[in-house]
Design a protein around this motif. Structure first.
Motif, PDB file in Angstrom:
ATOM      1  N   ILE A  79     -19.522  -2.818 -10.097  1.00 20.87           N
ATOM      2  CA  ILE A  79     -20.261  -3.747  -9.161  1.00 20.87           C
ATOM      3  C   ILE A  79     -18.440  -2.918  -7.830  1.00 20.87           C
ATOM      4  O   ILE A  79     -18.976  -2.692  -6.730  1.00 20.87           O
ATOM      5  N   VAL A 133     -18.666  -2.831  -1.032  1.00 20.86           N
ATOM      6  CA  VAL A 133     -18.450  -4.235  -2.276  1.00 20.86           C
ATOM      7  C   VAL A 133     -17.359  -4.125  -2.336  1.00 20.86           C
ATOM      8  O   VAL A 133     -16.418  -3.890  -1.971  1.00 20.86           O
ATOM      9  N   PHE A 142     -14.692  -7.230  -3.640  1.00 18.93           N
ATOM     10  CA  PHE A 142     -15.332  -7.580  -4.940  1.00 18.93           C
ATOM     11  C   PHE A 142     -14.276  -9.011  -5.153  1.00 18.93           C
ATOM     12  O   PHE A 142     -12.390  -8.608  -5.400  1.00 18.93           O
ATOM     13  N   GLN A 175     -21.213  -6.214   1.280  1.00 20.64           N
ATOM     14  CA  GLN A 175     -21.481  -7.336   0.003  1.00 20.64           C
ATOM     15  C   GLN A 175     -19.716  -8.255  -0.713  1.00 20.64           C
ATOM     16  O   GLN A 175     -19.582  -7.219  -1.251  1.00 20.64           O
ATOM     17  N   VAL A 198     -19.007 -10.426  -3.353  1.00 23.21           N
ATOM     18  CA  VAL A 198     -18.725 -10.604  -5.134  1.00 23.21           C
ATOM     19  C   VAL A 198     -18.125 -11.377  -5.095  1.00 23.21           C
ATOM     20  O   VAL A 198     -16.485 -10.946  -5.570  1.00 23.21           O
ATOM     21  N   THR A 240     -23.034 -12.793  -3.935  1.00 23.66           N
ATOM     22  CA  THR A 240     -23.271 -12.971  -4.561  1.00 23.66           C
ATOM     23  C   THR A 240     -22.260 -13.813  -5.475  1.00 23.66           C
ATOM     24  O   THR A 240     -20.716 -13.073  -5.444  1.00 23.66           O
ATOM     25  N   LEU A 248     -20.774 -13.452 -10.102  1.00 24.63           N
ATOM     26  CA  LEU A 248     -20.904 -12.388 -11.482  1.00 24.63           C
ATOM     27  C   LEU A 248     -20.565 -13.222 -12.693  1.00 24.63           C
ATOM     28  O   LEU A 248     -19.396 -14.019 -12.491  1.00 24.63           O
ATOM     29  N   TYR A 286     -29.006 -15.361  -5.782  1.00 25.45           N
ATOM     30  CA  TYR A 286     -27.160 -15.479  -5.806  1.00 25.45           C
ATOM     31  C   TYR A 286     -26.661 -14.222  -7.038  1.00 25.45           C
ATOM     32  O   TYR A 286     -25.054 -14.248  -7.340  1.00 25.45           O
ATOM     33  N   ASP A 287     -27.147 -13.388  -7.795  1.00 22.40           N
ATOM     34  CA  ASP A 287     -26.919 -12.931  -9.132  1.00 22.40           C
ATOM     35  C   ASP A 287     -26.343 -11.878  -8.760  1.00 22.40           C
ATOM     36  O   ASP A 287     -27.668 -10.668  -8.586  1.00 22.40           O
ATOM     37  N   ALA A 288     -24.858 -11.523  -8.769  1.00 22.81           N
ATOM     38  CA  ALA A 288     -25.057 -10.467  -8.602  1.00 22.81           C
ATOM     39  C   ALA A 288     -25.452  -9.400  -9.611  1.00 22.81           C
ATOM     40  O   ALA A 288     -25.577  -7.638  -9.410  1.00 22.81           O
ATOM     41  N   ARG A 313     -28.163  -8.505  -8.330  1.00 17.40           N
ATOM     42  CA  ARG A 313     -28.478  -7.330  -7.443  1.00 17.40           C
ATOM     43  C   ARG A 313     -27.999  -5.684  -6.844  1.00 17.40           C
ATOM     44  O   ARG A 313     -28.573  -5.398  -5.991  1.00 17.40           O
ATOM     45  N   PHE A 314     -27.252  -6.041  -8.012  1.00 17.35           N
ATOM     46  CA  PHE A 314     -26.577  -4.166  -7.926  1.00 17.35           C
ATOM     47  C   PHE A 314     -27.140  -4.401  -9.587  1.00 17.35           C
ATOM     48  O   PHE A 314     -26.465  -2.532 -10.163  1.00 17.35           O
TER      49      PHE A 314
END
Lengths: 368, 90
Positions: free
Chosen positions: A78, A84, A86, A132, A134, A163, A165, A294-296, A299-300
């Motif tokens: 991700i 992203v 992160f 995005q 995360v 989101t 993880l 909201y769950d990565a 989403r990815f």
């Protein structure tokens, strides 16, 4: 800080150790679950000052270390995506995945940032609506309230670019898994004080009763730990198996109910894989369905990649407490905090890093 | 990450960008950081709290802290026992 120095007083520590020496008539094996406690025990040499026969086993309580390889690989996949940003607690950055770590992603130009609080990740998402963002939500019950509040806060702000993880794990199922193992030697537990500050300790009462093991909720300063060990040994010597609270200044039996409410709102209990241990039923937290947006992972759509652990690493045995870091052929040679092969050498709370930091040498004998 | 650090609340205020979350400034032996107090609504200025990843998860009860120490201090000193006297009784 008031009381901090007192809880590190070497004179009082010696008295407690003397009391323990008078009390202990048999050999007992006790596990401290929490990596923070492992560090104090090893750094202060508490395990080496205990009376002969009182053996401390270091448990799986390092969230960085037990985060499964597949989850680290997902984080790396991700984080490498161009859109992203992160965000993570610092200790996750150097945990080796199958093909690299988050530091490597950053080195190759990925936008990877260390945050102090998950709310900082929400702030970044608010400030950069084009990215995005995360957040890597790892940890035991201690970080769950903070991570839950980040999701609640993002939901309240209606953020569509934030989101998480999630790779949360829970302590009581891990204790049960250790007690269920056929080669289990643990006769008493020091429960992690800060996990209990959040969750209370009613969950431990049925475990103590069912397995006949004393469980003592223990703090983190040297005196706390020695007193926790003393209370555990006293129970063992008297044939009792109860939950006691050494850390009453920070822990109540019911825990922090406001924090528990937030955890229950945002997360749901799920099976989790523990690195080096395998899957333990109902041992983790995942986002509740109502927060699925909201769950990565959704989403990815990160596919589970082929995961491979380093063949020389005995992290699984370390995390179960069946072997010591100094029993590992790679310890201090191929595997050091600068060039870690496995998670317990990476994390500030890992048992291998604790041993290495305290200058413990590889044993040829294979114990202590 | 999991390490909880005790610190003293020196200021309580709603943070400018999130008025819905009670926030305070906590002093960790000289280092001051903003800390979310949403889970410790009872904590006031001057109280010690245990802080995890920017959140206070528990207020430190000073009476309990003193009580635990008193129990430990009450253990007679080994040297005193050998001499057959009690040097300290607190």
């Amino acid at each position: 800080m008031k009381y901090l120095d007192e809880y590190r007083d070497p004179v009082l520590a010696r008295r407690l150790l003397e009391e323990l020496r008078k009390l202990a008539t048999k050999p007992w094996t006790i596990m401290e679950v929490c990596g923070g406690q492992t560090h104090t025990i090893v750094r202060q040499g508490i395990d080496e000052l205990l009376p002969a026969g009182i053996r401390m086993i270091h448990g799986p309580g390092c969230p960085v270390c037990v985060t499964p390889l597949a989850m680290v690989d997902k984080a790396v996949a991700i984080a490498a995506r161009p859109e992203v940003t992160f965000t993570s607690y610092g200790d996750m950055l150097r945990v080796p995945g199958s093909t690299g770590d988050l530091v490597g992603v950053k080195a190759r130009g990925g936008d990877v940032r260390v945050v102090y609080s998950p709310l900082d990740a929400v702030r970044i998402a608010e400030a950069h609506p084009d990215r995005q963002v995360v957040f890597f939500a790892v940890g035991f019950e201690t970080t769950a309230p903070a991570n839950a509040m980040a999701v609640l806060h993002a939901a309240a702000r209606g953020l569509a670019n934030f989101t998480v993880l999630v790779s949360h794990v829970l302590v009581p199922p891990a204790i049960t898994a250790i007690l269920d193992a056929p080669d289990n030697e643990v006769r008493g537990f020091l429960a992690a004080g800060h996990v209990c500050a959040v969750m209370g300790y009613t969950q431990y009462e049925p475990i103590a009763a069912r397995y006949r093991v004393p469980i003592v909720v223990t703090g983190f300063e040297p005196l706390d730990l020695i007193e926790g060990i003393l209370m555990t040994v006293r129970q063992l010597e008297e044939g009792r198996a109860e939950v006691e609270n050494q850390y009453a200044r920070a822990v109540h039996r019911a825990g922090n109910t406001a924090a528990q409410d937030a955890i229950r709102e945002v997360f749901t209990v799920t099976a989790r894989s523990w690195r080096g241990v395998g899957e333990i039923p109902a041992s983790g937290l995942a986002l509740a369905p109502r927060y699925a947006a909201y769950d990565a992972e959704h989403r990815f759509a990160v596919e589970s990649l082929n995961t491979t652990e380093h063949p020389a690493c005995i992290a699984g045995d370390i995390l179960r407490g069946t072997r010591l870091p100094t029993d590992c052929a790679a310890y201090g040679t191929a595997c050091t905090p600068r060039t870690p092969l496995g998670a317990p050498m990476v994390s500030a709370e890992g048992t291998c890093a604790a041993f290495h930091g305290a200058g413990r040498q590889r044993s040829t004998v294979g114990s202590r | 990450m999991c390490l909880g650090i005790p610190g003293r609340i020196v200021e309580v205020r709603a943070s400018a960008d999130r008025p819905d979350l009670r926030t305070g400034i906590v002093d960790f032996e000289g280092l001051r950081r903003p800390v979310c107090l949403v889970y410790t609504p009872e904590a006031q200025i001057g109280d010690y709290v245990i802080v995890h990843v920017g959140f206070a998860i528990s207020r430190v009860d000073e009476a309990e802290a003193a009580r635990t120490l008193a129990v430990i201090r009450a253990i007679p000193d080994a040297l005193a026992r050998e001499l057959g006297t009690t040097l300290e009784r607190t």
